[in-house]
Design an enzyme around this catalytic site. Structure first.
Site, PDB file in Angstrom:
ATOM      1  N   GLN A   1      61.886  10.083  60.962  1.00  0.00           N
ATOM      2  CA  GLN A   1      61.811   8.867  61.792  1.00  0.00           C
ATOM      3  C   GLN A   1      63.178   8.225  62.059  1.00  0.00           C
ATOM      4  O   GLN A   1      63.292   7.011  62.191  1.00  0.00           O
ATOM      5  CB  GLN A   1      60.847   7.853  61.133  1.00  0.00           C
ATOM      6  CG  GLN A   1      59.436   8.408  61.097  1.00  0.00           C
ATOM      7  CD  GLN A   1      58.445   7.596  60.302  1.00  0.00           C
ATOM      8  OE1 GLN A   1      58.826   6.821  59.432  1.00  0.00           O
ATOM      9  NE2 GLN A   1      57.163   7.783  60.567  1.00  0.00           N
TER      10      GLN A   1
ATOM     11  N   GLY B   1      51.948  -9.281  82.407  1.00  0.00           N
ATOM     12  CA  GLY B   1      50.613  -8.904  82.879  1.00  0.00           C
ATOM     13  C   GLY B   1      50.012  -7.847  81.973  1.00  0.00           C
ATOM     14  O   GLY B   1      49.450  -6.854  82.429  1.00  0.00           O
TER      15      GLY B   1
ATOM     16  N   GLU C   1      50.571  -0.912  65.622  1.00  0.00           N
ATOM     17  CA  GLU C   1      51.722  -1.827  65.603  1.00  0.00           C
ATOM     18  C   GLU C   1      51.750  -2.716  66.839  1.00  0.00           C
ATOM     19  O   GLU C   1      52.299  -3.823  66.815  1.00  0.00           O
ATOM     20  CB  GLU C   1      53.043  -1.057  65.483  1.00  0.00           C
ATOM     21  CG  GLU C   1      53.297  -0.473  64.096  1.00  0.00           C
ATOM     22  CD  GLU C   1      52.679   0.900  63.904  1.00  0.00           C
ATOM     23  OE1 GLU C   1      51.967   1.379  64.822  1.00  0.00           O
ATOM     24  OE2 GLU C   1      52.909   1.505  62.837  1.00  0.00           O
TER      25      GLU C   1
ATOM     26  N   HIS D   1      59.053   2.794  54.538  1.00  0.00           N
ATOM     27  CA  HIS D   1      60.346   2.140  54.746  1.00  0.00           C
ATOM     28  C   HIS D   1      60.309   0.657  54.410  1.00  0.00           C
ATOM     29  O   HIS D   1      61.357   0.020  54.297  1.00  0.00           O
ATOM     30  CB  HIS D   1      60.776   2.278  56.209  1.00  0.00           C
ATOM     31  CG  HIS D   1      61.034   3.690  56.633  1.00  0.00           C
ATOM     32  ND1 HIS D   1      60.021   4.578  56.891  1.00  0.00           N
ATOM     33  CD2 HIS D   1      62.194   4.365  56.837  1.00  0.00           C
ATOM     34  CE1 HIS D   1      60.547   5.736  57.251  1.00  0.00           C
ATOM     35  NE2 HIS D   1      61.862   5.635  57.226  1.00  0.00           N
TER      36      HIS D   1
HETATM   37  C1  TPP Z   1      48.646  -2.460  79.595  1.00  0.00           C
HETATM   38  C2  TPP Z   1      48.273  -2.505  81.050  1.00  0.00           C
HETATM   39  N1  TPP Z   1      47.860  -1.359  81.647  1.00  0.00           N
HETATM   40  C3  TPP Z   1      47.478  -1.384  82.952  1.00  0.00           C
HETATM   41  C4  TPP Z   1      47.529  -2.540  83.689  1.00  0.00           C
HETATM   42  C5  TPP Z   1      47.133  -2.545  85.168  1.00  0.00           C
HETATM   43  N2  TPP Z   1      45.873  -3.342  85.353  1.00  0.00           N
HETATM   44  C6  TPP Z   1      45.898  -4.602  85.787  1.00  0.00           C
HETATM   45  S1  TPP Z   1      44.380  -5.286  85.924  1.00  0.00           S
HETATM   46  C7  TPP Z   1      43.658  -3.880  85.379  1.00  0.00           C
HETATM   47  C8  TPP Z   1      42.163  -3.799  85.248  1.00  0.00           C
HETATM   48  C9  TPP Z   1      41.611  -4.593  84.107  1.00  0.00           C
HETATM   49  O1  TPP Z   1      40.281  -4.192  83.839  1.00  0.00           O
HETATM   50  P1  TPP Z   1      39.414  -4.875  82.729  1.00  0.00           P
HETATM   51  O2  TPP Z   1      40.151  -4.957  81.454  1.00  0.00           O
HETATM   52  O3  TPP Z   1      38.108  -4.189  82.665  1.00  0.00           O
HETATM   53  O4  TPP Z   1      39.249  -6.364  83.229  1.00  0.00           O
HETATM   54  P2  TPP Z   1      38.589  -6.894  84.593  1.00  0.00           P
HETATM   55  O5  TPP Z   1      39.630  -6.870  85.662  1.00  0.00           O
HETATM   56  O6  TPP Z   1      37.420  -6.009  84.904  1.00  0.00           O
HETATM   57  O7  TPP Z   1      38.197  -8.268  84.238  1.00  0.00           O
HETATM   58  C10 TPP Z   1      44.607  -2.888  85.128  1.00  0.00           C
HETATM   59  C11 TPP Z   1      44.306  -1.522  84.635  1.00  0.00           C
HETATM   60  C12 TPP Z   1      48.025  -3.692  83.028  1.00  0.00           C
HETATM   61  N3  TPP Z   1      48.154  -4.853  83.663  1.00  0.00           N
HETATM   62  N4  TPP Z   1      48.342  -3.663  81.701  1.00  0.00           N
END
Ligand code: TPP
Length: 587
Positions: free
Chosen positions: A113, A417, A50, A29
């Protein structure tokens, strides 16, 4: 008369707007766009997902201050990008997302799509989402999209270019082409507001500046530092403004936490000038504001509706931050009080957290403490390096240790987050600043989300060092469960001691695996010296809980003897229910 297609028209606007880098992943596209880009010096950075293309556009804007662009294909290309668009939306990052689409002509025929309303999907997560229905209107609508992304409160815009609109050819003389894309002047504060604000700041005993993305995206780096130096007022920043006042400057207070520590130790700021920073979670939220409750607040924000969110302010100024600093600078002549005790209190508060982890820094046996990892990384990083930090606890350890010197040199999580941004942010940073060392530090959970971007780094010859904080778990999640429910009640938060270094080597990266604390610095040095994309997989201590997790999740709830609690979801009447990351529920 020359006939031009939509791809050529799009590129002509990009030529005029100075857009020379596009993050993308192929879809048929979009071929008219790629062919037009190929005719000029536009760099196409093709990612493996993406979402990564979208995060890279976001990262481009964060690190350069200029709008980032991602172009993704119809259907799954657009839906894959939704997370990145939402991330840019919640953080007010100026970005243009262009999505391909099935032919307009084929609506309701079940074409490839098609059949989903992409503009409707993008509307709630963009400043503006629009479908282009006529080829000759592409230039004016692309110009409008770019203008919308960068003006007022910045943010993402989405423009859908259906394939029949994009590939069609039109007589170029019939195409209206906007002479101007961006406004010439931005809103400045009225003189009476300038006078009032400066009067309060001058009379204050402990004044502070809190700078955010509005300061960075208005291009006020030089003016912010100049105003701080002119008045002797220390500057604190949120993630988007870290480094604007270099961390080794006497007036750099680092994050807003410093202001809270200073207040807790008897030196509360009495007047705070908030420059383009929102007062949400990252300013302590409703529950525990990091700006002292008693302080007089002057809030400057280009979007008037932001002023007063979560907190009454004493003076709200709806104006551009750069224009405000220019006006403040021009009106702030004459001597300013020298506030030695206040600056010393700020500097002492700024370093206080380091004392908490002295032992971690001295430890010589594995497992490596995550703060030791972060400080060794900071030690090895050359001045001027750009850091992309990703992962719950990982990003916060790095934020404590990092020394960003210059705006756009610290990139991390914001209000979505959103894990998985780090590698794409780092890619954007290295493309934008090829001479700057670029580090991505990432949790072992988060690195899995966009792991294939090691391939993008290798193909595009981007020597980024990616450090994996491998604590064999989704750390912040596991620790949150431990704090709320107990050590033995972890669910879906454990990971394996995976050899991410070997997997990255498969893409062609330089690879290091570190277990011993003493091996950390040499491994990081080798990685930077390799001149290649590198993965440094560091085995860290899964038992160490980061202060941010304790702060966000709250302290462990002690089960009261005889409370009648049988299982975590069952408790006596009238008990507070602990919610991770939010205020407790009153039941
Ligand atoms: C895309 C996404 N999925 C899930 C979460 C929920 N979450 C917040 S902190 C966390 C753990 C992060 O683990 P890691 O990347 O190993 O980093 P660490 O905390 O061990 O430094 C999760 C799963 C999020 N914030 N973003």
């Amino acid at each position: 008369m020359a006939q031009v297609d939509g791809g050529e028209l799009l590129m002509r606007v990009f030529d005029r707007a100075g857009i020379r880098t596009i993050f993308t992943l192929h879809g048929g596209h979009l071929d008219a766009i790629y062919q037009a880009a190929r005719e000029r010096d536009v760099r196409l950075v093709d990612t493996r997902h993406e979402q990564a293309a979208g995060h890279a556009a976001d990262g481009w804007a964060r690190t350069t201050g200029q709008p980032g662009v991602a172009i993704v294909t119809a259907g799954p290309g657009v839906t894959d990008c939704a997370t990145a668009i939402a991330n840019a939306y919640l953080d007010c990052v100026p970005t243009l997302f262009i999505g391909g689409a099935a032919p307009l002509r084929d609506a309701e025929t079940l074409p490839l799509q098609g059949g989903l309303d992409q503009v409707a999907m993008m509307t709630p997560i963009t400043k503006w989402a629009h479908r282009v229905t006529h080829t000759h209107r592409i230039p004016e609508l692309v110009a409008q999209a770019l203008r919308t992304a960068v003006s007022g409160r910045p943010g993402p815009v989405f423009l859908e270019l259906p394939i029949d609109v994009l590939f069609a050819r039109v007589d170029e003389s019939s195409v209206p082409f906007p002479a101007k894309i961006f406004a010439d002047e931005r809103p400045a504060p009225p003189a009476r507001a300038v006078e009032k604000a400066l009067g309060w700041l001058r009379a204050a005993e402990r004044p502070a500046i809190f700078a955010g993305g509005g300061a960075w995206f208005s291009g006020a780096e030089r003016e912010l530092l100049a105003f701080a130096e002119q008045t002797g007022i220390p500057v604190f920043s949120n993630g988007k403004a870290h480094g604007m006042v270099p961390v080794d400057h006497a007036l750099c207070g680092r994050g807003l936490g410093t202001l809270a520590v200073a207040a807790a130790t008897g030196s509360a700021a009495d007047v705070v000038l908030v420059l383009g920073a929102r007062l949400g979670l990252f300013a302590g939220g409703r529950g525990a504001p990091l700006l002292p409750r008693g302080a007089k607040i002057i809030q400057v924000d280009v979007s008037a509706e932001e002023i007063g969110r979560n907190r009454d302010v004493d003076l709200g100024i709806a104006a551009d931050v750069l224009e405000t600093l220019r006006a403040f600078g021009a009106a702030a002549g004459g001597a300013w009080p020298v506030r030695t005790a206040w600056i010393e209190a700020v500097q002492a508060s700024r370093l206080r957290h380091r004392a908490l982890f002295v032992q971690a820094l001295q430890q010589d046996k594995p497992p490596i403490h995550p703060y030791r990892l972060a400080t060794d990384v900071a030690k090895v990083l050359p001045k001027g390096a750009i850091i992309a930090a990703d992962g719950g606890e990982t990003a916060s350890w790095m934020e404590m240790a990092a020394d960003p010197r210059g705006g756009g040199r610290w990139m991390s999580h914001g209000y979505l987050g959103c894990l998985g941004t780090g590698m794409a942010f780092a890619i954007a940073a290295k493309v934008a600043h090829p001479d700057a060392p670029v580090l991505c530090i990432v949790g072992d959970g988060s690195v899995g989300l966009n792991f294939a971007e090691f391939d993008t780094m290798v193909r595009h010859r981007l020597p980024i060092v990616t450090v994996v904080n491998n604590d064999q778990q989704w750390g912040m999640s596991a620790h949150g469960q431990e704090l709320i429910y107990g050590k033995d009640r972890k669910v879906v938060t454990e990971l394996a001691p995976t050899r991410y270094d070997l997997a990255a080597a498969g893409f062609g990266c330089h690879a290091e695996h570190v277990v011993e604390p003493r091996d950390l610095v040499p491994a990081l040095e080798r990685a930077f010296a390799s001149g290649r994309p590198a993965c440094v997989n560091v085995m860290t201590d899964p038992a160490v809980i980061a202060p941010i997790t304790r702060m966000m999740v709250g302290a462990a709830r002690q089960a009261e003897p005889g409370s009648g609690a049988e299982a975590p979801g069952v408790g006596p009447a009238k008990q507070k229910v602990q919610l991770p990351y939010y205020d407790d529920l009153e039941s």
